[in-house]
Design an enzyme around this catalytic site. Structure first.
Site, PDB file in Angstrom:
ATOM      1  CG  ASP A   1       0.858  58.874   2.864  1.00 53.25           C
ATOM      2  OD1 ASP A   1      -0.260  59.420   2.979  1.00 53.25           O
ATOM      3  OD2 ASP A   1       1.793  59.096   3.650  1.00 53.25           O
TER       4      ASP A   1
ATOM      5  CG  ASN B   1       9.431  56.669  12.814  1.00 52.90           C
ATOM      6  OD1 ASN B   1       8.886  57.611  12.238  1.00 52.90           O
ATOM      7  ND2 ASN B   1       9.240  55.411  12.441  1.00 52.90           N
TER       8      ASN B   1
ATOM      9  CG  HIS C   1       7.053  58.198   9.368  1.00 53.55           C
ATOM     10  ND1 HIS C   1       6.670  57.573  10.526  1.00 53.55           N
ATOM     11  CD2 HIS C   1       5.920  58.733   8.850  1.00 53.55           C
ATOM     12  CE1 HIS C   1       5.373  57.714  10.700  1.00 53.55           C
ATOM     13  NE2 HIS C   1       4.890  58.424   9.702  1.00 53.55           N
TER      14      HIS C   1
ATOM     15  CD  GLU D   1       7.614  53.896   8.669  1.00 59.41           C
ATOM     16  OE1 GLU D   1       8.232  54.606   9.475  1.00 59.41           O
ATOM     17  OE2 GLU D   1       6.438  53.541   8.863  1.00 59.41           O
TER      18      GLU D   1
END
Length: 241
Positions: free
Chosen positions: A67, A136, A138, A143
């Site tokens: 990314d 979380n 990800h 996400e």
């Protein structure tokens, strides 16, 4: 899914470096998927030291990063282009033309995403993908949500991720709100995957990754469906298992 629990961050980093080095030594022209963030830094340091000891050769290796922030110039010290140069690329004998990171400054984002996927395909796919994990769940910038991107796409970052990543920036409002991220299907096409996690703040995510339901609201849980996934975690990250 194989789980390796190491005593601490240093041991975890060394184990990850050994697995990656084994891949490269067995297949010198390996295609590696690479991650950024604080967790893989120790692994990169170990690999640089191994290179300088003559234990690994990166001259034929091709890399693809997961990314990059959208509209953050590559020379910005918080960009992943800058991160990879400083933590890894400039310290080993990777050829610059063999390193690939999504270009966050492009105007035609859809074209860039398509081109990135095509480059991975032309390279023969990812042999070994390195992943970190967010608190979380990800991975990359995929996400939690009702649906996940399949291929490389421009994504909106959650407030939780923005808050977490603000420690790398001067202030919260400097954190980009969007990023280009390789999608989940592309990640899961990798022949082998290793995921790294360190610290108590990752313990809940690791618990759900390993023992929870396969759920797009915990993107890392999809790794349960991959036949060659290894989690390398320290004792703190494993504390809820």
């Amino acid at each position: 899914m194989r789980v390796i629990v190491e005593n601490d961050y240093q041991s975890m980093s060394r184990k990850a470096a050994l697995l990656l080095a084994s891949q490269v030594n067995l297949k010198p022209n390996s295609v590696l998927g690479l991650a950024t963030g604080s967790t893989p830094e120790g692994m990169y340091q170990e690999l640089v030291e191994m290179y300088h000891r003559g234990e690994i050769d990166f001259s034929e290796v091709v890399t693809f990063n997961l990314d990059e922030y959208y509209k953050l110039p590559p020379e910005n010290e918080e960009s992943y282009h800058y991160y990879m140069q400083e933590n890894f690329f400039k310290h080993v004998n990777l050829h610059p033309e063999n390193t690939n990171i999504p270009r966050g400054m492009v105007e035609k984002v859809e074209t860039e995403c398509w081109y990135y996927e095509e480059k991975i395909r032309r390279a023969g796919g990812i042999d070994l993908q390195v992943l970190g994990i967010g608190s979380n769940g990800h991975i990359g910038f995929n996400e939690p949500g009702d649906r996940l991107n399949v291929t490389t796409k421009l994504v909106e970052l959650t407030e939780e991720t923005i808050e977490s990543n603000s420690r790398f920036f001067d202030s919260l409002d400097k954190v980009p709100r969007k990023a280009i991220s390789v999608g989940m299907a592309t990640i899961l096409k990798a022949r082998r995957i290793i995921l790294l996690a360190s610290g108590k703040n990752k313990a809940e995510a690791i618990k759900k990754t390993i023992n929870g339901y396969v759920d797009t609201r915990i993107p890392s849980s999809l790794l349960q469906t991959h036949p060659e996934t290894t989690l390398i975690i320290d004792e703190e990250a494993a504390s809820l298992l």
